[in-house]
Design an enzyme around this catalytic site. Sequence first.
Site, mmCIF file in Angstrom:
data_model
loop_
_atom_site.group_PDB
_atom_site.id
_atom_site.type_symbol
_atom_site.label_atom_id
_atom_site.label_comp_id
_atom_site.label_asym_id
_atom_site.label_seq_id
_atom_site.Cartn_x
_atom_site.Cartn_y
_atom_site.Cartn_z
ATOM 1 N N GLU A 90 0.827 -1.201 0.000
ATOM 2 C CA GLU A 90 0.000 0.000 0.000
ATOM 3 C C GLU A 90 0.858 1.246 0.000
ATOM 4 O OE1 GLU A 90 -2.515 -0.092 3.385
ATOM 5 O OE2 GLU A 90 -2.895 -2.232 3.102
ATOM 6 N N CYS A 118 -0.926 -3.110 15.259
ATOM 7 C CA CYS A 118 -0.676 -2.680 13.873
ATOM 8 C C CYS A 118 -1.104 -3.763 12.892
ATOM 9 C CB CYS A 118 0.808 -2.363 13.696
ATOM 10 S SG CYS A 118 1.248 -1.927 12.008
#
Length: 347
Positions: A90, A118
């Site tokens: 990403e 995370c």
Amino acid sequence: MTGFLEQTPGQLQTWFADRGLPEYRLRQVRQWLLQRRAESFEQMTDLPKPLRSQLAEEFSLLTSRIAAHRKSEDGTEKLLLELADGQRIECVLLRDDKQHRTVCISTQVGCAMGCVFCASGLDGLVRNLTRGEILEQVLRLQQLLDPEQRLSHVVVMGMGEPLANLDALLPALDAITDADGLGISARRITISTVGLPAAIRRLAELNCHYHLAISLHAPDDRLRSQLVPSGSKVGIATILAAADDYFTATGRRVTFEYVLLAGLNDRPEHARRLAELLRGRPALVNVIPFNPVPDLPYRTPAAAVTGQFVEILEQAGVNVKIRYRKGERIDAACGQLRRSEVTQGSP
Ligand code: SAH
């Protein structure tokens, strides 16, 4: 086929020299690619046609495919890029009202650091990105801008631990800072790390003036090793010593990131201990309210709790900024889009 962006400057110089081409031809190609946003050698119309064909036979220019492109109302755009081997990463373009156009890029597929809150590390590390794959994210995002607009900032805060892949990151950043490349000053580039002391010192020795952000997330080792398991062997004192060395070598104030997790690290005593830890250091604390990740049990603190945390730090003389995440609706936080695409089982 070889990726053009994977070549070192020396390799490219040799390629051009071996074919009896003048040096300015290489400069032209780089300008087309890095500044003029070309997507193919064919578009580089001031190069002789045979050279364009020769380059196209030998090198691939961009090697990723845009697997998803999301836009949010606040101007944030996110790309899910599929790499040549099918792995996905990403990267994000953020726009703000100060005319900043910032790209947030990844350095690894997945992450080995295992920070419990995370999304990027939930499935571990798959592999390092190459220099070309890191740079290509910036080029893909730059192509989303209007032609007269330029990128102003780069944050290396996407998926992965940048300091665990410095050998690929540094050459990519060279192309980003180079006047013949993207020409973005090192001062406008932030590298965010979980805190790897040896690599912080390596960066300090380069004296390259990148802005360093260290993910602290806790004021003591016991709590930190619960939230950032990879840090359990290192210890906060060692990380702070490396941060001090970075400041001494570069003169650049270090930022400490602190993700606020409701009930875990957001109490007044945590703020007080954090202030104690940073006392006398030219530091900035970046408080980041937790951005919820599906399947994870953590929560974002109430605004009043965040406010109180910040106030305690400020009263103790610490510089603080709250970082609200942009583009939440497009899963813009690191690793989230990749995961949601994986869990939705899309191709
Ligand atoms: N590996 C680097 C880059 C990670 S991403 C590092 O650890 O710094 C940049 C920041 O986003 C880090 O501080 C990271 O801890 C934080 N972050 C990760 N997941 C988050 C979440 N769900 N909500 C808020 N911040 C998060």
